[in-house]
Design a protein around this motif. Structure first.
Motif, PDB file in Angstrom:
ATOM      1  N   ALA A 190      -3.140   8.843  -2.044  1.00 32.48           N
ATOM      2  CA  ALA A 190      -1.861   8.338  -2.556  1.00 32.48           C
ATOM      3  C   ALA A 190      -0.872   8.109  -1.415  1.00 32.48           C
ATOM      4  O   ALA A 190      -0.162   7.094  -1.376  1.00 32.48           O
ATOM      5  CB  ALA A 190      -1.290   9.326  -3.570  1.00 32.48           C
ATOM      6  N   ARG A 191      -0.826   9.040  -0.467  1.00 30.69           N
ATOM      7  CA  ARG A 191       0.059   8.865   0.692  1.00 30.69           C
ATOM      8  C   ARG A 191      -0.392   7.676   1.544  1.00 30.69           C
ATOM      9  O   ARG A 191       0.432   6.883   2.013  1.00 30.69           O
ATOM     10  CB  ARG A 191       0.067  10.130   1.542  1.00 30.69           C
ATOM     11  N   LEU A 192      -1.703   7.555   1.744  1.00 29.83           N
ATOM     12  CA  LEU A 192      -2.233   6.468   2.574  1.00 29.83           C
ATOM     13  C   LEU A 192      -1.964   5.108   1.937  1.00 29.83           C
ATOM     14  O   LEU A 192      -1.610   4.141   2.627  1.00 29.83           O
ATOM     15  CB  LEU A 192      -3.728   6.670   2.788  1.00 29.83           C
ATOM     16  N   ALA A 193      -2.111   5.007   0.628  1.00 30.24           N
ATOM     17  CA  ALA A 193      -1.880   3.731  -0.054  1.00 30.24           C
ATOM     18  C   ALA A 193      -0.434   3.279   0.094  1.00 30.24           C
ATOM     19  O   ALA A 193      -0.156   2.094   0.305  1.00 30.24           O
ATOM     20  CB  ALA A 193      -2.256   3.865  -1.533  1.00 30.24           C
ATOM     21  N   ALA A 194       0.510   4.234  -0.032  1.00 29.35           N
ATOM     22  CA  ALA A 194       1.922   3.872   0.112  1.00 29.35           C
ATOM     23  C   ALA A 194       2.237   3.384   1.522  1.00 29.35           C
ATOM     24  O   ALA A 194       3.094   2.507   1.705  1.00 29.35           O
ATOM     25  CB  ALA A 194       2.795   5.080  -0.252  1.00 29.35           C
ATOM     26  N   LEU A 195       1.535   3.929   2.543  1.00 30.43           N
ATOM     27  CA  LEU A 195       1.771   3.505   3.921  1.00 30.43           C
ATOM     28  C   LEU A 195       1.054   2.196   4.244  1.00 30.43           C
ATOM     29  O   LEU A 195       1.590   1.350   4.960  1.00 30.43           O
ATOM     30  CB  LEU A 195       1.298   4.598   4.886  1.00 30.43           C
ATOM     31  N   ALA A 196      -0.146   2.035   3.720  1.00 28.64           N
ATOM     32  CA  ALA A 196      -0.959   0.858   4.061  1.00 28.64           C
ATOM     33  C   ALA A 196      -0.534  -0.382   3.294  1.00 28.64           C
ATOM     34  O   ALA A 196      -0.780  -1.505   3.742  1.00 28.64           O
ATOM     35  CB  ALA A 196      -2.437   1.150   3.798  1.00 28.64           C
ATOM     36  N   LEU A 197       0.077  -0.185   2.134  1.00 26.84           N
ATOM     37  CA  LEU A 197       0.468  -1.321   1.288  1.00 26.84           C
ATOM     38  C   LEU A 197       1.949  -1.255   0.952  1.00 26.84           C
ATOM     39  O   LEU A 197       2.339  -1.116  -0.205  1.00 26.84           O
ATOM     40  CB  LEU A 197      -0.374  -1.326   0.008  1.00 26.84           C
ATOM     41  N   PRO A 198       2.818  -1.339   1.956  1.00 25.70           N
ATOM     42  CA  PRO A 198       4.257  -1.269   1.671  1.00 25.70           C
ATOM     43  C   PRO A 198       4.724  -2.501   0.901  1.00 25.70           C
ATOM     44  O   PRO A 198       4.210  -3.604   1.088  1.00 25.70           O
ATOM     45  CB  PRO A 198       4.883  -1.222   3.067  1.00 25.70           C
ATOM     46  N   GLY A 199       5.696  -2.307   0.043  1.00 26.45           N
ATOM     47  CA  GLY A 199       6.252  -3.419  -0.726  1.00 26.45           C
ATOM     48  C   GLY A 199       5.480  -3.780  -1.966  1.00 26.45           C
ATOM     49  O   GLY A 199       5.912  -4.641  -2.728  1.00 26.45           O
TER      50      GLY A 199
END
Length: 424
Positions: free
Chosen positions: A345-354
């Motif tokens: 969940a943390r990685l997804a928020a960083l890898a796919l901003p916006g």
């Protein structure tokens, strides 16, 4: 030197003992808001026109002096003359003016100016008429030499009205403010308690409007709704953001205790509420910082608190796991899927901003409720495994097919490489 001239003269409503400057907005007086504005504009001397000194004025004096400004309280316009040198840069804020700091700074920093509003719109709202077309917007800036004319006026004249006339006679430029500032509450004159209560609600909504990337998540929307509904009462009661943060920590501890005792669904819910309370505390802190009511330094413990919430979710999920404790299963295997879920969940928020859906994964209230429902009604370990597969699969598909390829030139090279290799 930049000097701010404020006023504590006008009565609030029909009660002569109640003054506009003492009307409360967010648990602080209107005059306290104006002093914060003056300090943010770089005022090194603050002069308050007042007929008497009160305990609150003394407290405001300590606040202003802590901010590096000299503080003076005077009763007459003539007493203002020796406090304003000809080379001073003078900013005047009207009695009862409530303005959003960024808006005031944007218009007052352009140079000497008398800010105005359309007279037909502003007069019913309490602003002072200048001429047939313009009303005084209760804020102006001019060189100190203009204030020398106060010495020739009768002592009973209102100092700010006199300064307005002198500034106009001194040919200080007039500039209209957009009428939209009046419509949404970014600029207003408060004349009584009823207007202060109404303005306070609008003031809070202005400072809690979501400004992140994409739409607000359910947890963020809930935090904003609670702060908008109960924020004024909390601030008037002296409930500072740090106290709400302590409540968030207490809820987190209760969630861990509930999980330790075997009430896993309750533990997940309490951890989600702890995250929600922390968001409320951060929102209240942001309101105070944006309104210049508190230090501009954000709390550094927020990221650490979110890590603790994540650790709590992983721990409770590991305890809740139904994997058998046998030699064939490695130690700690029950924590593997929850750890992948939270880290993913943390990685997804960083890898796919916006993006919309990855932002939901940063909402720990959503994840906590998912874990609570799964714990009560679904096969827990299988559901977590499927959730992890779905999460990483969605990330891979979005990265593979959702990104826009770089533009290519005729030779097939990307435009960015072409710029790097082409000589001008």
């Amino acid at each position: 030197m930049r000097v701010a001239v404020l006023s504590l003269i006008e009565a609030a409503g029909n009660d002569p003992g109640s003054l506009r400057g003492y009307l409360p907005i967010g648990g602080r007086s209107l005059l306290r808001h104006q002093i914060g504005l003056a300090l943010s504009l770089g005022a090194r001397r603050i002069v308050v026109m007042a007929e008497a000194i009160s305990g609150e004025l003394v407290a405001l004096q300590h606040f202003a002096e802590a901010g590096g400004a000299q503080f003076h309280v005077i009763a007459t316009a003539r007493a203002l003359v020796p406090l304003l040198a000809p080379e001073d840069d003078v900013i005047v804020l009207g009695d009862g003016l409530m303005a959003i700091p960024d808006v005031l700074r944007e218009h007052i920093e352009l140079g000497p100016v008398v800010l105005t509003l359309p007279v037909e719109t502003a007069l019913p709202l309490g602003f002072e008429r200048i001429d047939i077309n313009h009303a005084f917007a209760a804020a102006m800036r001019f060189p100190g030499r203009i204030a020398a004319g106060l010495a020739d006026l009768p002592p009973e004249w209102n100092a700010q009205s006199a300064l307005l006339r002198l500034a106009i006679q001194g040919r200080v430029a007039m500039r209209n403010l957009p009428s939209a500032l009046l419509d949404d509450g970014r600029w207003s004159i408060l004349r009584n308690e009823d207007e202060a209560h109404f303005a306070e609600r609008r003031w809070l909504r202005l400072h809690t409007r979501f400004a992140g990337q994409g739409p607000a998540t359910p947890g963020e929307q809930a935090a904003i709704a609670v702060v908008n509904r109960f924020g004024p009462a909390m601030l008037h009661a002296g409930t500072r953001p740090a106290l709400v943060g302590l409540a968030a920590g207490a809820l987190g501890l209760l969630g861990g205790g509930a999980g330790w005792l075997g009430s896993f669904a309750l533990g997940f819910v309490l951890l989600g509420l702890a995250w929600l309370f922390e968001r409320m505390a951060s929102l209240l802190g942001q309101v105070e910082r944006d309104s210049l009511l508190a230090s501009g330094i954000a709390r550094r413990s927020v990221a650490a608190f979110h890590l603790l919430i994540d650790a709590g979710l992983v721990t409770l999920a590991g305890w809740r796991s139904g994997l058998p404790d046998t030699p064939a299963i490695p130690p700690g295997a029950s924590f593997f899927a929850p750890l992948l879920l939270v880290c993913g969940a943390r990685l997804a928020a960083l890898a796919l901003p916006g993006r919309g859906w990855p932002r939901w994964l940063s909402d720990r209230m959503v994840i906590a409720l998912f874990l609570a429902v799964t714990s009560l009604f679904l096969p827990f370990d299988a559901s977590l495994g499927l959730a992890v597969i779905a999460l990483f699969g969605a990330c891979l598909l979005t990265l593979q097919f959702g990104s826009i390829p770089p533009e290519t030139g005729a030779s097939g090279a990307s435009s960015s490489n072409l710029q790097l290799t082409t000589r001008q």
